[in-house]
Each structure stands twice: as structure tokens, then as C-alpha cells.
Design an enzyme around this catalytic site. Structure first.
Site, mmCIF file in Angstrom:
data_model
loop_
_atom_site.group_PDB
_atom_site.id
_atom_site.type_symbol
_atom_site.label_atom_id
_atom_site.label_comp_id
_atom_site.label_asym_id
_atom_site.label_seq_id
_atom_site.Cartn_x
_atom_site.Cartn_y
_atom_site.Cartn_z
ATOM 1 N N ALA A 179 0.833 -1.212 0.000
ATOM 2 C CA ALA A 179 0.000 0.000 0.000
ATOM 3 C C ALA A 179 0.864 1.258 0.000
ATOM 4 C CB ALA A 179 -0.916 -0.021 1.218
ATOM 5 N N ASN B 272 17.303 -3.770 0.272
ATOM 6 C CA ASN B 272 18.243 -2.958 1.037
ATOM 7 C C ASN B 272 19.437 -3.859 1.377
ATOM 8 O OD1 ASN B 272 17.562 -4.504 3.267
ATOM 9 N ND2 ASN B 272 16.228 -2.963 4.169
ATOM 10 N N LEU C 2 20.732 2.161 -0.046
ATOM 11 C CA LEU C 2 21.811 2.252 0.942
ATOM 12 C C LEU C 2 21.515 3.286 2.022
ATOM 13 C CD1 LEU C 2 24.760 2.346 -1.662
ATOM 14 C CD2 LEU C 2 24.024 0.345 -0.330
ATOM 15 N N ASP D 164 9.855 2.163 1.079
ATOM 16 C CA ASP D 164 8.653 2.145 0.235
ATOM 17 C C ASP D 164 8.529 3.451 -0.555
ATOM 18 O OD1 ASP D 164 8.056 -0.338 1.353
ATOM 19 O OD2 ASP D 164 6.898 0.573 2.980
ATOM 20 N N SER E 207 4.044 10.732 5.427
ATOM 21 C CA SER E 207 5.312 11.443 5.205
ATOM 22 C C SER E 207 5.654 11.548 3.713
ATOM 23 C CB SER E 207 6.452 10.733 5.948
ATOM 24 O OG SER E 207 6.773 9.500 5.315
HETATM 25 O O1 RIB Z 1 7.945 -0.466 5.229
HETATM 26 C C1 RIB Z 1 7.171 0.097 6.245
HETATM 27 C C2 RIB Z 1 5.962 -0.712 6.451
HETATM 28 O O2 RIB Z 1 6.342 -1.976 6.942
HETATM 29 C C3 RIB Z 1 4.988 -0.162 7.468
HETATM 30 O O3 RIB Z 1 4.019 0.678 6.902
HETATM 31 C C4 RIB Z 1 4.412 -1.424 8.093
HETATM 32 O O4 RIB Z 1 3.051 -1.551 7.859
HETATM 33 C C5 RIB Z 1 5.207 -2.580 7.544
HETATM 34 O O5 RIB Z 1 4.536 -3.210 6.524
#
Ligand code: RIB
Length: 306
Positions: A42, A185, A222, A253, A292
């Protein structure tokens, strides 16, 4: 506009800001708490959508008070939710997250409904998936579903990207070799290759072993040192950006979400990586995960300042 499919998780982030973790049997007051929409799939979908991508999401939500909010959140950002489906009698995915004052975090995940996203769901969405130019995957859903999606993308000539998070050992080399993009990573890269990864040089050596085994493009994030590319386009590093970090949760993400939007739109890996490094740096200056992630305008303002 070419569409991106994200086949992956959603979670409810229960973010507690802490001074330190309590010891066994200890009750400790923490300075703050926030409830947010998260989950690696998501988060990546929302980051890409905030930057203007056309995103199709395949995901499972639970049978609880969180589910409607998760669905509404996807829709708020214009994400296609026809394949975000409720699982009766099962909880939504949740992630208790602990963020320390130094901005670093520890995360627990309960997959809940996410564990019910299956190969059948991919087949049911086949006609819409075939319209996409990129399929994006992570490891918060069952591995057989991830492998099925890789096979599907490969069979239909759709570019496929795996972010192997959370880290998992023993991934199938046969499936990895069918990837266009692998974006781990450093600790995920170490686990996948079985090699020590503790510097950009050792990351480069480990990434080479994956590129040699057939993955077209390996990109290693990194953290504050930026990102490293090894693959068909040679080898290069995009330097990191120095910022005042407040909360690093979801920074990986943010990188993926921004990378997929730029690569899918423009086709330049290096430029997409440069944007993604800046976007993820911007994301750590604010608290929360999806909260964020800046939209295009806010990101442009950040880039003018840095
Ligand atoms: O990468 C961060 C995410 O890892 C968080 O939003 C949490 O839900 C986990 O899935």
C-alpha cells in the site's frame, strides 16, 4: 497513461514513538502515538499515486473496523480498488511500529487478511493486469502468490519488480532470474545472497552475483548513502541526500513508489533512482509512513530547498 499494478499488502500502522523499549515485566510511558495506513504494498502504491501514477492495487482487507478506512484511503489517492477485497472472519493486517528518538524503527507485522491474497486472485484480475506495463511485488503476502505473479508477468511480457521486504532467506533462484528489477536494502541483499553486505563495495559485489544469475537490474538502497545500480546498464551509485531525519519508517517504500512512477513514465533508470533517493530523503523528514510522502508539488518544493 501506462498503468502500474501493485500486488501486495496493506497494514494498519500502530506507531508508538518511544525513548526506549521496555524490559520484560516493565511498563513504560511513551511520548507519542499515531494510527496510520501502511503496509509495504500500500505504501508503494500510495507514493506512486501521490506522484501522479495510475495504479491498480491487488490486496486483501480484513473483516473489522480498519477495513473501510484502508479502502477509502486507497480511493482518496485515485488508486483502482476493484481488486481490493474483504476476507470474512479475518483481521486486517496490522503493524505495531516503535520509532526511537534517533528516527530509527522496529516493526512487527501480523499479516491477517494479506495472507489470503492467492494465485487465484491474480488469475481473476488477469485481463486488467495485462493492461499494465509494470507489476510491483513485496514479501508481505504469501510466497506462492509472489511467484505466481512473477510467472504471470514473465509470460505476458510485463516488466516485474520485486522489493524483497521483509527480508527472507531461500528465495527461488529460478523465479528471481525472471525479474526485471530486484530492489533490496543491504540486509535483504545479504540474506538473499548469503554474502556479507556492510559497505557500498560489498553491496556491489553481492549485487553482481544476482545480475550474473539473470536479474536484469539490481538496485540496492543504501539509506543515507543513496542507492547502487548493477545490471544491464553497467554499475553506478546515486549519492544520498543529507536531511534532518525524524522518522525513517517507510523510507524504502517511498523509494520504490517514486522509482516506479518515474521509470514507468520516462524509462530512465538513473533518473528514476535520483528522484527516488530524493523522495525517500524527503519522507524521513516527516513522521509516519504514507503521511510522510509528499505529492508532486510538495516534492518539488523540497527539491528546490535541497
Ligand atoms: O515499510 C514500512 C511498512 O512496513 C509499514 O508501513 C508497516 O506496515 C510494515 O509493513
Amino acid at each position: 497513461m501506462s498503468k502500474i499494478a501493485v500486488i501486495g499488502s496493506n497494514m494498519v500502522d500502530l506507531i508508538t514513538y518511544i525513548d526506549r523499549m521496555p524490559g520484560q515485566g516493565e511498563t513504560l510511558e511513551a511520548p507519542g502515538f499515531a494510527l496510520g495506513c501502511g503496509g509495504k504494498g500500500a505504501n508503494q502504491a500510495v507514493a506512486a499515486a501521490k506522484l501522479g501514477a495510475d495504479v491498480l492495487m491487488l490486496s486483501k482487507i480484513g473483516d473489522d473496523m480498519f477495513a473501510d478506512n484502508t479502502l477509502a484511503n486507497f480511493q482518496r489517492f485515485g488508486i483502482d480498488t476493484r481488486y481490493v477485497q474483504r476476507v470474512p472472519g479475518v483481521s486486517s493486517g496490522v503493524a505495531p511500529i516503535f520509532v526511537r528518538a534517533d528516527s530509527h524503527n522496529s516493526i512487527l507485522i501480523v499479516k491477517g487478511a494479506n495472507a489470503h491474497l492467492s494465485p487465484v486472485d491474480i488469475d481473476a484480475a488477469a485481463a486488467d493486469l495485462r493492461e499494465c506495463t509494470l507489476i510491483v511485488l513485496q514479501l508481505e503476502i504469501n510466497l506462492e502468490t509472489v511467484y505466481h505473479a512473477i510467472e504471470f508477468a514473465h509470460r505476458h511480457g510485463i516488466a516485474v519488480l520485486l522489493n524483497p521486504a521483509p527480508a527472507l532467506a531461500g528465495l527461488s533462484a529460478e523465479h528471481l532470474a525472471k525479474l526485471d528489477f530486484l530492489i533490496p536494502n543491504e540486509s535483504e541483499l545479504a540474506l538473499i545472497t548469503g554474502l556479507t553486505v556492510d559497505s557500498p563495495d560489498s553491496a556491489r559485489s553481492a549485487a553482481r552475483t544476482l545480475a550474473v544469475s539473470g536479474i536484469r537490474h539490481v538496485i540496492v538502497t543504501l539509506g543515507e548513502h543513496g542507492a547502487l545500480y548493477v545490471g544491464e546498464e553497467g554499475e553506478f551509485q546515486v549519492p544520498g541526500q543529507r536531511v534532518d531525519a525524524r522518522d525513517t519508517t517507510g523510507a524504502g517504500d517511498a523509494f520504490i513508489g517514486c522509482f516506479i512512477q518515474h521509470w514507468n513514465r520516462d524509462g530512465s533508470i538513473r533518473q528514476a533512482m535520483e528522484q527516488a533517493v530524493a523522495y525517500s530523503a524527503c519522507s524521513v523528514t516527516a513522521r509516519g509512513t504514507q503521511t510522510s510522502y509528499p505529492d508532486s508539488e510538495a516534492f518539488a518544493r523540497f527539491q528546490q530547498r535541497h
